[in-house]
Write an enzyme that holds these catalytic residues in place. Structure first.
Site, PDB file in Angstrom:
ATOM      1  N   GLY A  80      46.684 -16.644 -83.385  1.00  0.00           N
ATOM      2  CA  GLY A  80      47.383 -16.738 -84.659  1.00  0.00           C
ATOM      3  C   GLY A  80      46.395 -16.664 -85.805  1.00  0.00           C
TER       4      GLY A  80
ATOM      5  CB  VAL B  67      36.968 -17.689 -76.311  1.00  0.00           C
ATOM      6  CG1 VAL B  67      37.612 -18.364 -75.103  1.00  0.00           C
ATOM      7  CG2 VAL B  67      36.142 -16.491 -75.867  1.00  0.00           C
TER       8      VAL B  67
ATOM      9  CE  LYS C 128      41.653 -14.110 -76.045  1.00  0.00           C
ATOM     10  NZ  LYS C 128      43.049 -14.577 -76.187  1.00  0.00           N
TER      11      LYS C 128
ATOM     12  CG  ASP D 277      43.542 -11.003 -75.157  1.00  0.00           C
ATOM     13  OD1 ASP D 277      42.835 -10.649 -76.114  1.00  0.00           O
ATOM     14  OD2 ASP D 277      43.991 -12.161 -75.034  1.00  0.00           O
TER      15      ASP D 277
END
Length: 342
Positions: free
Chosen positions: A325, A160, A232, A228
């Site tokens: 990332g 998360v 989370k 997505d």
């Protein structure tokens, strides 16, 4: 069904067994790492704390060297030959290590193979660090039951918010003292909405641009339809409601794919904007486009994430930063590993 995690895309192979030197004064930790994706330039960042790796593996192959694998050579072989070695990756999972780092792509429903990988490690009384959202979002109770029977511990800060310490902040502050959480937890959707708002462009145009820039996947459905972000949110809800066992099917989800540009134009004229917001409160998870003041702390620009954690005694705690990332996810993984050395 697979969700391609940022770490899986950016680091090179699905399984690595290595020793990690947390800092010059810390105890060396042997970690078995599942789930590196397509090797890019981020691997050196993930590897900056790794001093010794007895094994490296992907889903098909492994290189096992008790004295330490040369990772640069392994990744070069992966790029040229499509494999990392001639050994069986299962041998790495069954070998000596202290921490399993599970980074395989997120899968829904049964959360496999990530859940089984974590289970094997816990049954061997090993710690587990998850970058894979599936086991925590889809099989939280099963995972915690395995943890309860093990001398190992499960950590999942990387699932998360990337580099933003959302899970650890909730844990450190105390889940019982957190009443709700609200914010942006998907950078791709946020980038699209930011561009639509600032440039006055329609969704399809901005989506194509986002894909050209590499911000969005070729199939962006999990980002733009809210799944997505909902995963989370479910993970956060499971942390807050420890007796519950929420999964994706418990979330109310609305994406941004049908949001007309005219709505952002109208919001702009009124000094407001629209963001894809995750709301977690009282054991419920809701995801959908929400109107916010243009200068709201929960209206970051570009791919950044931002959340407001509402607490009983300290008001709202705001966290923001890079939510995805390879480098960001790797930093969260390493932060979780470091906690085992304390």
């Amino acid at each position: 069904m697979h969700l391609n995690t940022e770490l899986h895309r950016s680091l090179g192979c699905p399984l690595t067994l290595h020793k990690i030197q947390i800092n010059p004064l810390a105890t060396t930790v042997e970690a078995c790492d599942f789930g590196h994706g397509q090797q890019k330039s981020h691997s050196p960042h993930f590897s900056s704390l790794t001093k010794h790796r007895p094994a490296v593996a992907d889903s098909k192959s492994a290189t096992i060297e008790p004295e330490g694998v040369n990772v640069s050579e392994v990744l070069s072989t992966k790029r040229t030959d499509g494999v990392v070695g001639s050994d069986d990756p299962k041998e790495a999972l069954e070998g000596p290590y202290d921490v399993l780092v599970e980074c395989t792509p997120t899968t829904l429903d049964d959360a496999e193979p990530g859940f089984s990988h974590a289970g094997i490690a816990l049954q061997r009384d090993r710690h587990v660090v998850l970058a894979n959202k599936g086991p925590v979002a889809e099989r939280y109770r099963d995972l915690k039951e395995l943890e309860a029977e093990s001398d190992g511990t499960v950590r999942f800060g990387a699932t998360v918010g990337g580099a933003i310490p959302i899970i650890s902040t909730i844990e450190d502050f105390g889940p019982d003292r957190v009443t709700s959480l609200r914010g942006v937890l998907n950078g791709t959707a946020n980038f699209i909405l930011s561009r639509m708002a600032t440039e006055g462009l329609d969704y399809e145009h901005v989506l194509a641009e986002t894909q050209d820039l590499g911000v969005a996947e070729a199939d962006p459905s999990f980002d733009v339809n809210g799944i997505d972000a909902a995963l989370k949110g479910v993970i956060i809800a499971n942390v807050l409601e420890r007796e519950e066992n929420l999964s994706l099917e418990d979330a109310e989800i609305e994406g941004i794919e049908n949001l007309p540009g005219s709505m952002l134009d109208l919001a702009q004229k009124d000094g407001r904007t629209i963001r894809l917001i995750v709301e977690v409160t009282d054991g419920t998870v809701r995801v959908g486009p929400r109107l916010l003041p243009k200068n709201s702390d929960l209206a970051p620009v570009g791919t950044r994430n931002a959340v407001g954690i509402e607490t009983e005694s300290a008001g709202q705690l705001n966290l923001s930063g890079r939510g995805a990332g390879g480098v960001e996810t790797a930093s969260a993984v390493l932060s979780d590993i470091e906690r085992f050395s304390k």
